[in-house]
Design an enzyme around this catalytic site. Sequence first.
Site, mmCIF file in Angstrom:
data_model
loop_
_atom_site.group_PDB
_atom_site.id
_atom_site.type_symbol
_atom_site.label_atom_id
_atom_site.label_comp_id
_atom_site.label_asym_id
_atom_site.label_seq_id
_atom_site.Cartn_x
_atom_site.Cartn_y
_atom_site.Cartn_z
ATOM 1 C CB CYS A 333 -0.864 -0.064 1.399
ATOM 2 S SG CYS A 333 -1.729 1.684 1.220
ATOM 3 C CB CYS A 336 1.547 1.093 4.370
ATOM 4 S SG CYS A 336 -0.443 0.290 4.571
#
Length: 415
Positions: A333, A336
């Site tokens: 991600c 992230c």
Amino acid sequence: MQAQAVNAKARVVAGRRQVLSRRPLVVCNVARRQAVNAAAVSTMNWEQLAKELDPKSPLEIMDHALKTFGSDIGIAFSGAEDVALIEYAHLTGRPYRVFSLDTGRLNAETYQLFDKVEKHYNIHIEYTFPEAKEVTDLVRAKGLYSFYTDGHNECCKVRKVNPLRKQLKGLKAWITGQRKDQSPGTRMAVPVVQVDPAFEGLEGGQGSLIKYNPLSNVTSAEVWNFIRVMGVPYNVLHERGFVSIGCEPCTKAVLPNQAEREGRWWWEDATAKECGLHSGNIKKGDGSTEAKKADRDLWIDGRVATLSKEQVRDIAAGKRDKDTVAVLYAPWCQFCQALEPNFAALADSLAGSNVAVAKYQADIDREFSNANLGLKTFPTIVYFPKGRTGFVKFPSERRDPETLRMWVNTVAGKQ
């Protein structure tokens, strides 16, 4: 802000100071079209160039952009504080192009700013508009305010993304006002120059468009100091608490200390600004799916502890011997990945305190994490208090170390 830009409206060329005593009419046409060294551009190592330009001033980065691409580059002007880009372009003394997306839903004050900027710099802004049929079909099918119920992406695609895509297809490079501090956690990775990962340029195909972000390393305060000192026209909505300005229905003033882009699409939850719970699934040719893979894990070194499945299940059951702040993440991600340095900084600041800082790769345990840990999107930051069940989710998209630490102090007591 850099002294060479602020002290006077001037340009330093070959060791001598050249004062810009007037604002010339900037019109891009064939007669004054600047030549671009196509061979040099095609062989440029843009990642290396980004490293070389990173410590440079916005003025130097702007000068490099205009010198390299001439009339094949355009400045994207939204009607907000990115007006600073136009001032920097003017200070270089080089011809430049400015384009803007008129979505049909802008504030009246934004249209008024467009007029002021054109007169102030004696330029013609290249306005681009959405396709009438696309807008008509959308509005007739869903009404004028469908984005309040089903999200802004569809409307933005019709009114912003598609017109922008069309505009960029006529350029080899573009210049944006993106800054790292605009939306901490989502814009922390903004190089000063890059191969555009989303759009195509004049020659078509992946890698055919270059994107400059001269303000990447500049703070909002520095931009505004520059605007004030240079006497640059600005959107009067800024005087009413508006910071990030977009379309009228999707923009509101923000409170003190809020991240500036929290005034955009405020009615949507974090799913619009983070990786969805199922966004890591890749559809294969046979119709089946497989999990998306990352090149590396996150928080490999440092003070962020790794939680096992067994530890997570104990925590969910209330078996906790210490207050714990954990990030539920997916290594693939992008949000992230952007969080990595800030969450590591939080762990460093809490070293030796009563609060443990940990990570759990929840994309490989989604069902349990969703049912027991409050996972809806990646990343999700959760506080688990010692010796009891339940948890507190971090509610904001503002994920800078200071905000994270303030939140920890709020839920766990001052550390």
